[in-house]
Motif scaffolding. Structure first.
Motif, short mmCIF file in Angstrom:
data_model
loop_
_atom_site.label_atom_id
_atom_site.label_comp_id
_atom_site.label_asym_id
_atom_site.label_seq_id
_atom_site.Cartn_x
_atom_site.Cartn_y
_atom_site.Cartn_z
N GLN A 277 44.13 44.12 47.70
CA GLN A 277 43.12 43.31 48.36
C GLN A 277 42.62 42.21 47.44
O GLN A 277 42.68 42.33 46.21
N ARG A 278 42.13 41.15 48.06
CA ARG A 278 41.53 40.07 47.28
C ARG A 278 40.26 40.61 46.61
O ARG A 278 39.47 41.32 47.24
N GLU A 279 40.08 40.24 45.33
CA GLU A 279 38.93 40.74 44.60
C GLU A 279 38.20 39.60 43.89
O GLU A 279 38.81 38.60 43.50
N GLN B 173 44.22 37.72 44.18
CA GLN B 173 44.89 38.71 45.01
C GLN B 173 46.28 38.95 44.44
O GLN B 173 47.10 38.04 44.39
#
Length: 113
Positions: free
Chosen positions: A44-46, A39
């Motif tokens: 956004q966290r990916e 992140q």
């Protein structure tokens, strides 16, 4: 509960390499799907990379050919070898056991240009 602890992050120049490690307790890394996420600030966290119980690996397009996910059954550990690092790889990286909904605390990786 499942515990995941990351290590190996830090500051590196563009083009350099780092290897992240994730040690696990109360879970067997070899027989479960494990993953690395990241992140970046304001994003956004990916998903970065994932390895399944039958060793099938998946990578984000942005890291294909540069990052490698692996695990060591004897050490019950998960790794992420990161080569040819770019400033856009700067993020907090998380080790995850998705089936259990478990996450590590995260570790900072900073790539300077």
């Amino acid at each position: 509960q499942v515990q995941l602890v990351e290590s190996g992050g830090g500051l590196v120049q563009a083009g350099g390499s780092l290897r992240l490690s994730c040690t696990a307790s109360r879970i067997t890394v070899k027989i479960n799907t494990m993953a690395w996420y990241r992140q970046a600030p304001g994003k956004q966290r990916e998903l970065v990379a994932q390895i399944t119980s039958n060793d099938r690996t998946t990578y984000a397009d942005s890291v294909k050919g540069r990052f490698t996910i692996s695990r060591d059954k004897d050490k019950n550990a998960l790794y992420l070898q990161m080569n040819s690092l770019k400033p856009e790889d700067t993020a907090v990286y998380y080790c995850a056991a998705p089936v259990f909904g478990s996450w590590g605390q995260g570790i900072q990786v900073t790539v300077s240009s």
